[in-house]
Design an enzyme around this catalytic site. Structure first.
Site, PDB file in Angstrom:
ATOM      1  N   GLY C  71       0.820  -1.204   0.000  1.00 31.63           N
ATOM      2  CA  GLY C  71       0.000   0.000   0.000  1.00 31.63           C
ATOM      3  C   GLY C  71       0.852   1.252   0.000  1.00 31.63           C
ATOM      4  O   GLY C  71       2.068   1.224  -0.229  1.00 31.63           O
ATOM      5  N   CYS C  72       0.191   2.377   0.283  1.00 35.48           N
ATOM      6  CA  CYS C  72       0.802   3.672   0.037  1.00 35.48           C
ATOM      7  C   CYS C  72       1.910   4.013   1.029  1.00 35.48           C
ATOM      8  O   CYS C  72       3.013   4.398   0.626  1.00 35.48           O
ATOM      9  CB  CYS C  72      -0.261   4.747   0.022  1.00 35.48           C
ATOM     10  N   TYR C  73       1.659   3.888   2.329  1.00 35.38           N
ATOM     11  CA  TYR C  73       2.709   4.242   3.285  1.00 35.38           C
ATOM     12  C   TYR C  73       3.939   3.349   3.128  1.00 35.38           C
ATOM     13  O   TYR C  73       5.062   3.846   3.061  1.00 35.38           O
ATOM     14  CB  TYR C  73       2.192   4.180   4.724  1.00 35.38           C
ATOM     15  N   GLU C 242       4.857  10.290  -3.687  1.00 35.56           N
ATOM     16  CA  GLU C 242       4.212   9.360  -4.629  1.00 35.56           C
ATOM     17  C   GLU C 242       2.716   9.658  -4.647  1.00 35.56           C
ATOM     18  O   GLU C 242       2.202  10.374  -3.787  1.00 35.56           O
ATOM     19  CB  GLU C 242       4.421   7.909  -4.172  1.00 35.56           C
ATOM     20  N   GLY C 248       1.321   3.924  -5.010  1.00 36.62           N
ATOM     21  CA  GLY C 248       0.988   3.395  -3.685  1.00 36.62           C
ATOM     22  C   GLY C 248      -0.159   2.404  -3.694  1.00 36.62           C
ATOM     23  O   GLY C 248      -0.625   1.994  -2.639  1.00 36.62           O
TER      24      GLY C 248
END
Lengths: 270, 270, 270, 270
Positions: C71-73, C242, C248
């Protein structure tokens, strides 16, 4: 509907009520039913209620037992229009009100269309062509024009938290196209607005090249007005800006409360 | 003025030019001077230039040596209006265009009114009542209506980076008020728009209860259109949404380039 | 939990699965239970799953039957950190990741904290000090460092629709304070990042005075990285940007799909 | 430099001056020169000036002839840190301050990076690693710690008009990892903050699960503080929120003026 549950028993006990809902803004129970879909919960109170626009009904508010404080769109449309209609400077037919509202106008509802990611970087009309608040707007315009009034109203949802900007497209009664005619009509409109609002603490008539910007009224109880005559089209364009949750809601109710209680009308608001 | 400096010598060398500026959008050098203040820098080229709206001038663009690609406001107003005027479904008088623009529409100028802190949480009209782009809008409307057209146009600056939303207030030629009359006129308008845009790759006619939202077109070359007849007022309200820097600028120019070069019209745009 | 319902039967039928959820990102069912509260729904699949970070596990992804796309983090933290840890240029202890996320990172949930009027003009940390995604981040950092890694991670919610900006505070293994020491360490870090990402199509190492800005990556599959040595504090500060819903999330999954299917890795993404 | 032009003659005439600029915030003319690049314009006044943080220097402000009112970043960092340093609860080394600022923090400069279209939908660090305001921050931290202090400070520009959110990463003097140790340290920190701010009208210590949100302080002179001990990492994370143009600028100056003039300290601010 909900506010009536509280207002009716409070009123019955003799309390003076300032109601922020739409329950008592209409004088006619049948218009209420037509626009809100339900039977009015307390039609006997409708004729006792005063429409809480202090600039128009100050004296009635002073004595009122039940005050129906207007909401954001009606305030932004009525204050610029009523003086012109009363002075018969514009035709009561063909009025167009194009309004832009911040998202707080929708209330604090956990619904998808009001999520940040849906509203941010979005501009959209909604409720076209018939919005509930038309009923109270047209009622008050008709009272000023002394004849029925039907307006075109288009609200738009804009990614700001607070603020209403309304642009009104109007047809002056008197034709103008030469510079002289334009100057003469200009003077009349200017005079009309000064008579109505020069001494009002919360209505500001913008001068020179200034046009309303919600940034200048958000956080205040002010409504700003500017207007332009367009000799190319023969129309009068009037623009207003207010904070939907202050002059368009709670601030206006406090203004009425100040009148009711005999306080300075600007107490807590300036 | 600036673009002509490049376009004129390029044109003289035989290059085919697609110009994003306003320099060659008007057919009349005197209207140019009236709206832009300066003498036109190359009046002899005006009659050779084609107005670069592919949905209207596709065949002329194919052969054109100089294409004047329209900007954001004109595109958002002309595409919804032209079919209705050509079909004589609406009166060419009394047209009102109320437009909302993102801040990128002002260009990348380091000026105070376009700073983040000035635009954010602000809604404001500007350039009321006479905007430069009226000249090209009215020129194209007049061509479709086969008579001079003067419109009311009010642009507003809104805190989004990209997007134009236009709301048009129009008077149908044919009176309607009964359900039958409304249905009949509805069919005609629907037919008119389908004839004009059903096969167009970049104009979308929204259906059902959908209304345009700039969020749905930003980043694309689409222009979305929806309309409503209001039997209370007798008006037709048409709404359009586009990305001001794509369909309202560079994307439309690419669309013209594709036509000029014989590429698929959607190449690089879908 | 939900994704496993689909992934398990698809996997059983022999389909190759790219899963965007967190269900198969951890190699340990007990760490899953500790961070997500529930027993893992299909622990036997955990060791078959490949963590879908193409820049790190490209070869494994090519053969994988089950890909757990990050995912994004995690993506914004791992890509800048992994090369430094593998090269033993920084201490694996004391790492701090301070992240800013757009509101779309919360998903499309109709909940009060994500309403426009709640998020707009707001900046707030949340989930302090223990966020679920720490588990997969620390797992991957530990694999690179060849020892357990525990990091400090603070996410913040910011009023943008899309984008993640991460600022990492790191302690270089080698002390530096003179210009010479700083230049030498600078060269090593630069070399380390070039070795890792020079040929990567979606990781951009910013040069000169440029620092990451989510505006430059939103709408793309890029992750931008810049770093600074601070000789006053002895620390290395690394910043990345990003688009949380592309690099992400979905863009990264497409990148993995391209690898799985033998397409050009940038197909549909550049 | 500019403010000194006004402050010096006013001071010479015996006026009491509250200066919002950075001209008199440093006690050392050489540190001023190192961070601001120019020689200090009036070094003889530096030792007379009082740093205008009422929560710290209230008694000195009462008598001061020249008050150097702190700006937004220093206020947001110093108020959370000073009590912890004075109480020797945290190490004065290794402090990290990660700050997010609204765009009004950059002033009303007509520069490209602060245009709406540049800032909106953008998140970016800037001035990494050495920001001018570090000089006054470190001066005040050193005074509290009774030893030189060097901190890591990373400001970020965020698309809100107003507000500063600071996240501080700190190392407690006392190791904690068991529940008992954590509870004991928690009590000490809590006591330390209560002693410092319980009676302060403009510092609010958030309780329970609440974390600072700039939305709750914008438009006010409040600074909100919350903190968390992270037993996984052994760190203390402290977060603060304020309005950069009120508590971080003019409001704080009014607070000092109230003290100087013997008014209620909250006059005009609550």
């Amino acid at each position: 509907g909900v506010a009536a549950e509280f207002a009716v028993p409070l009123h019955a006990k003799g309390a003076r009520v300032i109601d922020l809902s739409a329950d008592f803004r209409l004088r006619s129970a049948s218009v209420y039913e037509q626009f809100y879909g339900d039977k009015h919960p307390a039609p006997e109170l409708l004729e006792k209620a005063v429409y809480g626009l202090p600039e128009v009904y100050r004296e009635q508010i002073r004595e009122a037992l039940l005050i129906a404080s207007p909401g954001c769109y009606p305030t932004s449309i009525l204050l610029p229009l009523l003086p012109l209609l009363r002075a018969k400077l514009i035709h009561p037919t063909g009025i167009i009100a194009d309004s832009l509202s911040g998202v707080s106008g929708a209330g604090r509802k956990a619904e998808i269309p009001y999520l940040f990611s849906e509203c941010n970087e979005s501009m959209r009309p909604y409720g076209v062509p018939k919005h509930r608040h038309l009923s109270e707007i047209e009622q008050e315009l008709a009272a000023a024009a002394e004849q029925p009034v039907t307006i075109q109203f288009t609200p738009h949802l804009i990614p700001v938290t607070r603020g209403i900007l309304t642009t009104l497209y109007l047809a002056p009664m008197k034709h103008f196209s030469t510079n002289e005619e334009t100057a003469e009509l200009s003077n009349k409109i200017s005079r009309c607005y000064l008579d109505a609002y020069e001494k009002e603490p919360f209505v500001r008539l913008l001068e020179g090249s200034a046009l309303p910007d919600t940034k200048h009224v958000v956080g205040t109880n002010y409504l700003d007005i500017a207007w332009r005559l367009d000799s190319r089209t023969g129309r009068l364009v009037v623009m207003s800006a207010e904070d939907n949750v202050i002059k368009g809601a709670s601030g206006q109710a406090v203004q009425s409360m100040n009148i009711v209680c005999g306080f300075a009308e600007t107490a807590g608001l300036l």
